[in-house]
Design an enzyme around this catalytic site. Structure first.
Site, short mmCIF file in Angstrom:
data_model
loop_
_atom_site.label_atom_id
_atom_site.label_comp_id
_atom_site.label_asym_id
_atom_site.label_seq_id
_atom_site.Cartn_x
_atom_site.Cartn_y
_atom_site.Cartn_z
N HIS A 41 91.73 -30.55 -12.29
CA HIS A 41 91.19 -30.78 -10.94
C HIS A 41 89.85 -30.05 -10.90
O HIS A 41 89.77 -28.89 -10.51
CB HIS A 41 92.13 -30.22 -9.87
CG HIS A 41 93.47 -30.88 -9.83
ND1 HIS A 41 94.44 -30.68 -10.78
CD2 HIS A 41 94.01 -31.75 -8.92
CE1 HIS A 41 95.52 -31.39 -10.47
NE2 HIS A 41 95.28 -32.05 -9.35
N GLY B 53 94.48 -35.89 -12.49
CA GLY B 53 94.67 -34.75 -13.38
C GLY B 53 96.11 -34.56 -13.81
O GLY B 53 96.38 -34.09 -14.92
N ASP C 295 94.17 -26.81 -10.82
CA ASP C 295 93.67 -26.20 -9.58
C ASP C 295 93.64 -27.26 -8.48
O ASP C 295 92.57 -27.65 -8.00
CB ASP C 295 92.26 -25.65 -9.87
CG ASP C 295 91.66 -24.92 -8.68
OD1 ASP C 295 92.42 -24.52 -7.78
OD2 ASP C 295 90.42 -24.75 -8.67
N1 SAM Z 1 88.68 -26.21 -10.22
C1 SAM Z 1 87.51 -26.27 -9.36
C2 SAM Z 1 86.75 -24.97 -9.46
O1 SAM Z 1 87.37 -23.92 -9.71
O2 SAM Z 1 85.53 -25.00 -9.31
C3 SAM Z 1 87.89 -26.56 -7.93
C4 SAM Z 1 88.81 -27.73 -7.75
S1 SAM Z 1 89.23 -28.12 -6.11
C5 SAM Z 1 90.30 -26.84 -5.63
C6 SAM Z 1 90.32 -29.47 -6.34
C7 SAM Z 1 89.64 -30.75 -6.78
O3 SAM Z 1 90.65 -31.67 -7.21
C8 SAM Z 1 88.87 -31.47 -5.69
O4 SAM Z 1 87.55 -31.69 -6.12
C9 SAM Z 1 89.61 -32.81 -5.48
O5 SAM Z 1 88.73 -33.89 -5.22
C10 SAM Z 1 90.27 -32.99 -6.84
N2 SAM Z 1 91.51 -33.77 -6.85
C11 SAM Z 1 92.43 -33.94 -5.88
N3 SAM Z 1 93.51 -34.59 -6.35
C12 SAM Z 1 93.27 -34.83 -7.67
C13 SAM Z 1 94.03 -35.42 -8.73
N4 SAM Z 1 95.26 -35.91 -8.51
N5 SAM Z 1 93.49 -35.47 -9.95
C14 SAM Z 1 92.24 -34.97 -10.19
N6 SAM Z 1 91.48 -34.39 -9.23
C15 SAM Z 1 91.99 -34.31 -8.00
#
Ligand code: SAM
Length: 281
Positions: free
Chosen positions: A41, A145, A166
């Site tokens: 994520h 993810g 995440d």
């Molecule tokens: N890991 C990043 C950092 O530390 O900079 C922050 C990630 S943020 C908490 C979560 C991200 O996951 C968001 O950008 C959201 O759009 C994305 N997201 C949500 N559901 C998802 C999924 N099922 N698979 C991949 N990405 C996803």
């Protein structure tokens, strides 16, 4: 998908997560064999803290904002991460830009190491693809993810590595999905380090999450938590947690020291830092 990490980038939870992530990657760098990182994520990778999203919440001020004034070299446990943050800001002409997990990890890779990022939000995945368009060691997938844990593990390019999970915790069942993904990731990539972030609003869901892993027979699980205040009000992010499966040798002590130092910078007398084995090795 309403969650946009830009509103929260650089807050106390990001700082905790990114300091620990840096320590985990540094531990992988101790051995010469190449490693792979899967960031399930990933977000947009780079955040403008002067932009409208970060400005509207100002959350970064009680996170990275509290650390920018520390002198370089003040504490080695923060230095590897803070050096990268400061470098990123210098590259942006001294503007307040903050590296998210993919930008951070990409700067810690050595020749031969690889990073794979998944980001489902259409706009955010485009930003991430743009950020890494000239970086062959980093690939960006616009895919789920959690699905990637099955599709992309074990990694093809290396036998060692780390999976960072995440998720945004927008869905009611996110803790359950996360527990399932950790179990799947370990089944498919038994030697890998798995690091999963979780929010601490109140205790019950965190306990249920950890018990689900325990009941599934998972071992070698270390929980790291920084709670700004007792987690009693479920409408607030009272703390930040990370569960690490297969932590590298020495990581427990590094993490304990890191959280203690962060407690001093980010918290007050109500703040607690804990490092505990959910299940030992
Ligand atoms: N890991 C990043 C950092 O530390 O900079 C922050 C990630 S943020 C908490 C979560 C991200 O996951 C968001 O950008 C959201 O759009 C994305 N997201 C949500 N559901 C998802 C999924 N099922 N698979 C991949 N990405 C996803």
């Amino acid at each position: 998908m309403n969650y946009r990490h830009g509103y929260h980038a650089g807050n106390f939870a990001d700082v905790m997560k990114h300091v620990l992530l840096t320590a985990l990657i540094k531990a992988l760098c101790r051995k010469p064999a190449p490693f792979c990182v899967l960031d399930t994520h990933a977000g947009v990778g780079m955040y403008d803290l002067s932009g409208p999203q970060a400005r509207s919440t100002g959350e970064w001020r009680d996170g990275i904002g509290r650390l920018l004034g520390t002198s370089p070299g003040a504490d080695p446990v923060l230095d590897d991460w803070l050096d990268i943050v400061r470098h990123v800001m210098r590259e942006h002409g001294g503007e307040l830009f903050y590296p998210g997990s993919p930008a951070l990890v990409s700067r810690l890779l050595r020749p031969g190491d690889m990073l794979t990022c998944c980001e489902l939000h259409p706009q955010d995945q485009q930003s991430l693809k743009r950020l890494f368009r000239n970086t062959p060691a980093v690939s960006v997938h616009g895919r789920d993810g959690y699905e990637a844990v099955t599709a992309l593990l074990p990694p093809r390019h290396a036998k060692r590595g780390l999976v960072l999970m995440d998720p945004p915790f927008e869905q009611k069942d996110e803790f359950q999905r996360l527990a399932k993904a950790i179990i799947t990731a370990r089944r498919r990539f038994g030697t890998g380090i798995i690091a999963a972030w979780y929010p601490i609003k109140h205790r019950a869901p965190v306990r249920a999450f950890q018990n689900a892993l325990k009941d599934a027979g998972q071992r070698n699980l270390l929980a790291l938590e920084l709670t700004l205040r007792p987690p009693l009000d479920p409408s607030r992010l009272n703390g930040s947690g990370m569960i690490v499966a297969n932590p590298p040798f020495g990581f427990e002590d590094v993490a304990r020291h890191a959280l203690d130092v962060l407690r001093g910078h980010l918290g007050d007398e109500e703040t607690a830092a804990t490092v505990e084995w959910v299940v030992p090795e």
